[in-house]
Enzyme design. Structure first.
Site, PDB file in Angstrom:
ATOM      1  N   ASP A 120       0.879  -1.173   0.000  1.00  0.00           N
ATOM      2  CA  ASP A 120       0.000   0.000   0.000  1.00  0.00           C
ATOM      3  C   ASP A 120       0.913   1.218   0.000  1.00  0.00           C
ATOM      4  O   ASP A 120       1.642   1.456   0.969  1.00  0.00           O
ATOM      5  CB  ASP A 120      -0.885  -0.032   1.253  1.00  0.00           C
ATOM      6  CG  ASP A 120      -1.844   1.152   1.321  1.00  0.00           C
ATOM      7  OD1 ASP A 120      -1.575   2.194   0.682  1.00  0.00           O
ATOM      8  OD2 ASP A 120      -2.856   1.029   2.025  1.00  0.00           O
ATOM      9  N   VAL A 121       0.859   2.013  -1.073  1.00  0.00           N
ATOM     10  CA  VAL A 121       1.823   3.118  -1.200  1.00  0.00           C
ATOM     11  C   VAL A 121       1.598   4.232  -0.174  1.00  0.00           C
ATOM     12  O   VAL A 121       2.441   5.114  -0.037  1.00  0.00           O
ATOM     13  CB  VAL A 121       1.820   3.735  -2.624  1.00  0.00           C
ATOM     14  CG1 VAL A 121       2.288   2.729  -3.658  1.00  0.00           C
ATOM     15  CG2 VAL A 121       0.460   4.328  -2.981  1.00  0.00           C
TER      16      VAL A 121
ATOM     17  N   ASN B 130       2.943   4.967 -10.017  1.00  0.00           N
ATOM     18  CA  ASN B 130       1.706   5.033 -10.810  1.00  0.00           C
ATOM     19  C   ASN B 130       0.446   4.852  -9.965  1.00  0.00           C
ATOM     20  O   ASN B 130      -0.626   5.321 -10.349  1.00  0.00           O
ATOM     21  CB  ASN B 130       1.780   3.944 -11.902  1.00  0.00           C
ATOM     22  CG  ASN B 130       0.420   3.635 -12.494  1.00  0.00           C
ATOM     23  OD1 ASN B 130      -0.084   4.379 -13.335  1.00  0.00           O
ATOM     24  ND2 ASN B 130      -0.214   2.559 -12.038  1.00  0.00           N
TER      25      ASN B 130
ATOM     26  N   SER C 176      -1.474  13.609 -13.948  1.00  0.00           N
ATOM     27  CA  SER C 176      -2.736  13.703 -14.705  1.00  0.00           C
ATOM     28  C   SER C 176      -2.797  15.080 -15.363  1.00  0.00           C
ATOM     29  O   SER C 176      -2.125  16.015 -14.912  1.00  0.00           O
ATOM     30  CB  SER C 176      -3.907  13.555 -13.728  1.00  0.00           C
ATOM     31  OG  SER C 176      -5.120  13.971 -14.331  1.00  0.00           O
TER      32      SER C 176
ATOM     33  N   TYR D 212      -8.146  15.431  -5.908  1.00  0.00           N
ATOM     34  CA  TYR D 212      -7.370  14.756  -6.955  1.00  0.00           C
ATOM     35  C   TYR D 212      -6.438  15.759  -7.642  1.00  0.00           C
ATOM     36  O   TYR D 212      -5.249  15.501  -7.820  1.00  0.00           O
ATOM     37  CB  TYR D 212      -8.341  14.128  -7.947  1.00  0.00           C
ATOM     38  CG  TYR D 212      -7.703  13.248  -8.995  1.00  0.00           C
ATOM     39  CD1 TYR D 212      -7.361  11.930  -8.710  1.00  0.00           C
ATOM     40  CD2 TYR D 212      -7.463  13.730 -10.282  1.00  0.00           C
ATOM     41  CE1 TYR D 212      -6.778  11.119  -9.685  1.00  0.00           C
ATOM     42  CE2 TYR D 212      -6.887  12.927 -11.254  1.00  0.00           C
ATOM     43  CZ  TYR D 212      -6.552  11.621 -10.955  1.00  0.00           C
ATOM     44  OH  TYR D 212      -5.973  10.822 -11.923  1.00  0.00           O
TER      45      TYR D 212
ATOM     46  N   LYS E  63      -2.366  15.748  -7.674  1.00  0.00           N
ATOM     47  CA  LYS E  63      -1.634  15.587  -8.938  1.00  0.00           C
ATOM     48  C   LYS E  63      -0.778  16.826  -9.230  1.00  0.00           C
ATOM     49  O   LYS E  63       0.311  16.714  -9.784  1.00  0.00           O
ATOM     50  CB  LYS E  63      -2.607  15.303 -10.080  1.00  0.00           C
ATOM     51  CG  LYS E  63      -3.340  13.964  -9.954  1.00  0.00           C
ATOM     52  CD  LYS E  63      -2.382  12.789  -9.942  1.00  0.00           C
ATOM     53  CE  LYS E  63      -3.103  11.456 -10.046  1.00  0.00           C
ATOM     54  NZ  LYS E  63      -2.165  10.305  -9.999  1.00  0.00           N
TER      55      LYS E  63
ATOM     56  N   VAL F 257      -8.246   7.993 -19.807  1.00  0.00           N
ATOM     57  CA  VAL F 257      -7.825   6.695 -20.321  1.00  0.00           C
ATOM     58  C   VAL F 257      -8.853   5.660 -19.873  1.00  0.00           C
ATOM     59  O   VAL F 257      -9.329   5.711 -18.733  1.00  0.00           O
ATOM     60  CB  VAL F 257      -6.442   6.305 -19.746  1.00  0.00           C
ATOM     61  CG1 VAL F 257      -5.925   5.028 -20.403  1.00  0.00           C
ATOM     62  CG2 VAL F 257      -5.433   7.446 -19.903  1.00  0.00           C
TER      63      VAL F 257
ATOM     64  N   THR G 277      -9.834   2.740 -18.233  1.00  0.00           N
ATOM     65  CA  THR G 277      -9.302   1.797 -17.235  1.00  0.00           C
ATOM     66  C   THR G 277     -10.404   1.543 -16.201  1.00  0.00           C
ATOM     67  O   THR G 277     -11.419   2.249 -16.198  1.00  0.00           O
ATOM     68  CB  THR G 277      -8.090   2.394 -16.482  1.00  0.00           C
ATOM     69  OG1 THR G 277      -8.569   3.450 -15.640  1.00  0.00           O
ATOM     70  CG2 THR G 277      -7.014   2.919 -17.415  1.00  0.00           C
TER      71      THR G 277
HETATM   72  P1  NAP Z   1      -6.869   1.880 -11.966  1.00  0.00           P
HETATM   73  O1  NAP Z   1      -7.246   1.135 -13.173  1.00  0.00           O
HETATM   74  O2  NAP Z   1      -7.883   2.155 -10.927  1.00  0.00           O
HETATM   75  O3  NAP Z   1      -5.605   1.173 -11.276  1.00  0.00           O
HETATM   76  C1  NAP Z   1      -5.050   1.732 -10.133  1.00  0.00           C
HETATM   77  C2  NAP Z   1      -3.940   0.850  -9.628  1.00  0.00           C
HETATM   78  O4  NAP Z   1      -3.435   1.450  -8.427  1.00  0.00           O
HETATM   79  C3  NAP Z   1      -4.402  -0.544  -9.261  1.00  0.00           C
HETATM   80  O5  NAP Z   1      -3.353  -1.446  -9.480  1.00  0.00           O
HETATM   81  C4  NAP Z   1      -4.665  -0.399  -7.762  1.00  0.00           C
HETATM   82  O6  NAP Z   1      -4.574  -1.633  -7.102  1.00  0.00           O
HETATM   83  C5  NAP Z   1      -3.526   0.507  -7.366  1.00  0.00           C
HETATM   84  N1  NAP Z   1      -3.709   1.187  -6.097  1.00  0.00           N
HETATM   85  C6  NAP Z   1      -4.721   1.996  -5.698  1.00  0.00           C
HETATM   86  N2  NAP Z   1      -4.504   2.438  -4.450  1.00  0.00           N
HETATM   87  C7  NAP Z   1      -3.328   1.901  -4.053  1.00  0.00           C
HETATM   88  C8  NAP Z   1      -2.567   1.989  -2.879  1.00  0.00           C
HETATM   89  N3  NAP Z   1      -2.965   2.696  -1.815  1.00  0.00           N
HETATM   90  N4  NAP Z   1      -1.405   1.317  -2.824  1.00  0.00           N
HETATM   91  C9  NAP Z   1      -0.985   0.567  -3.866  1.00  0.00           C
HETATM   92  N5  NAP Z   1      -1.662   0.449  -5.001  1.00  0.00           N
HETATM   93  C10 NAP Z   1      -2.827   1.100  -5.099  1.00  0.00           C
HETATM   94  O7  NAP Z   1      -6.266   3.298 -12.357  1.00  0.00           O
HETATM   95  P2  NAP Z   1      -5.587   3.831 -13.708  1.00  0.00           P
HETATM   96  O8  NAP Z   1      -6.625   4.546 -14.474  1.00  0.00           O
HETATM   97  O9  NAP Z   1      -4.784   2.770 -14.340  1.00  0.00           O
HETATM   98  O10 NAP Z   1      -4.644   4.945 -13.069  1.00  0.00           O
HETATM   99  C11 NAP Z   1      -3.263   4.762 -12.878  1.00  0.00           C
HETATM  100  C12 NAP Z   1      -2.661   6.129 -12.575  1.00  0.00           C
HETATM  101  O11 NAP Z   1      -2.924   6.996 -13.669  1.00  0.00           O
HETATM  102  C13 NAP Z   1      -3.256   6.801 -11.348  1.00  0.00           C
HETATM  103  O12 NAP Z   1      -2.262   7.508 -10.662  1.00  0.00           O
HETATM  104  C14 NAP Z   1      -4.269   7.763 -11.946  1.00  0.00           C
HETATM  105  O13 NAP Z   1      -4.531   8.839 -11.103  1.00  0.00           O
HETATM  106  C15 NAP Z   1      -3.543   8.169 -13.207  1.00  0.00           C
HETATM  107  N6  NAP Z   1      -4.416   8.702 -14.254  1.00  0.00           N
HETATM  108  C16 NAP Z   1      -5.443   7.953 -14.757  1.00  0.00           C
HETATM  109  C17 NAP Z   1      -6.241   8.501 -15.748  1.00  0.00           C
HETATM  110  C18 NAP Z   1      -7.371   7.733 -16.370  1.00  0.00           C
HETATM  111  O14 NAP Z   1      -8.168   8.364 -17.108  1.00  0.00           O
HETATM  112  N7  NAP Z   1      -7.518   6.451 -16.148  1.00  0.00           N
HETATM  113  C19 NAP Z   1      -5.989   9.794 -16.216  1.00  0.00           C
HETATM  114  C20 NAP Z   1      -4.944  10.525 -15.667  1.00  0.00           C
HETATM  115  C21 NAP Z   1      -4.153   9.950 -14.695  1.00  0.00           C
HETATM  116  P3  NAP Z   1      -5.595  -2.127  -5.968  1.00  0.00           P
HETATM  117  O15 NAP Z   1      -6.509  -3.070  -6.645  1.00  0.00           O
HETATM  118  O16 NAP Z   1      -4.731  -2.764  -4.980  1.00  0.00           O
HETATM  119  O17 NAP Z   1      -6.306  -0.918  -5.436  1.00  0.00           O
END
Ligand code: NAP
Length: 242
Positions: A56-57, A83, A134, A147, A151, A180, A182
């Site tokens: 857990d980060v 990430n 982000s 958020y 960021k 993105v 996800t």
């Molecule tokens: P996601 O699909 O929700 O995946 C998030 C990942 O982070 C999962 O592996 C999750 O694992 C892990 N995580 C969450 N809380 C954690 C914690 N406390 N300690 C360790 N791991 C943790 O998200 P994503 O869209 O891929 O986003 C990845 C990064 O990109 C994030 O920083 C997000 O803010 C950024 N981002 C995303 C978007 C977008 O549109 N998707 C846009 C801009 C930026 P668990 O299952 O263990 O929670």
């Protein structure tokens, strides 16, 4: 491009992190994927054929354990990809203080913890830090102050690390993705009105796939990017260009 290097990807079980881990492996790195939820993390690591460490980060002792376990296994660390992150949408008045703190702890403290614990090893390898912020670290996102604040902090923390550790030849850079597809955004993007808002704000007129973010993450960790540090790179279909 990343042969003989070792990388950690936090939040690597799914979404952008998983795509980054996959890309690093493709380019020859040894990769440790990490996340909070052990079952899904191990599943992904097995699928990709890489190592897994639960972490857990937002807990510094767990982040230290992640770094130490990686160095113990591979003998070095060249890159940490900070990430892991969580989404959050609520105005200042709507959100609880606990939610504010939780978002800051994961999205900003987590990046500081990963960077701090990795730095002694990155100095040894003249490695690099790749942070995932982000577009909402560069411009305000409507209805997402916690958020955006977190960021924005990641964006400037990246610059700070770059400046402070340049003399040790450790580089720090940041990727600022637009929307993105996800698990984080699934629920939002399923709402027609929200999807149309995103499309309307994005000159390319669509959301990204995780694989459109991972290439730059590999490039930034490679020798090809040896003169790039302190950069915050939008990968956003043009969102922040207007
Ligand atoms: P996601 O699909 O929700 O995946 C998030 C990942 O982070 C999962 O592996 C999750 O694992 C892990 N995580 C969450 N809380 C954690 C914690 N406390 N300690 C360790 N791991 C943790 O998200 P994503 O869209 O891929 O986003 C990845 C990064 O990109 C994030 O920083 C997000 O803010 C950024 N981002 C995303 C978007 C977008 O549109 N998707 C846009 C801009 C930026 P668990 O299952 O263990 O929670």
């Amino acid at each position: 491009m990343l042969d003989d290097t070792v990388a950690i990807v936090t939040g690597g079980s799914t979404g952008i992190g998983k795509a980054i881990a996959e890309k690093y492996l493709e380019h020859g790195a040894d990769v440790v994927v990490s996340n909070r939820t052990e079952e899904s993390g191990r599943e992904t690591a097995e699928e990709l054929g890489c190592e897994y460490v639960q972490c857990d980060v937002s807990e510094y002792d767990q982040v230290e354990t992640l770094i130490e376990a990686t160095v113990e296994e591979f003998g070095r660390l060249d890159t940490i990809v900070n990430n892991a992150g969580i989404g959050h949408a609520a105005s200042l008045e709507e959100m609880s203080i606990e939610d504010w703190q939780r978002v800051l702890r994961v999205n900003l403290d987590g990046v500081m913890y990963g960077s701090r614990a990795a730095l002694p090893h990155l100095k040894e390898t003249e490695g690099s830090i790749v942070n995932v912020a982000s577009i909402y670290g560069l411009v305000a996102g409507p209805g997402a102050p916690a958020y955006s604040a977190a960021k924005g902090g990641v964006v400037n923390l990246t610059r700070e690390i770059a400046v402070d550790y340049a003399s040790a030849n450790v580089r720090a850079n940041c990727i600022c993705p637009g929307f993105v597809e996800t698990p984080m955004t699934d629920d939002y993007l399923e709402q027609d009105q929200f999807y149309e808002f995103v499309r309307g704000e994005t000159p390319l007129g669509r959301v990204a796939q995780p694989e459109e973010i991972s290439g730059i993450a590999a490039f930034l960790a490679s020798e090809e990017a040896s003169y790039i540090t302190g950069a915050n790179i939008p990968v956003d279909g043009g969102w922040t260009a207007h």
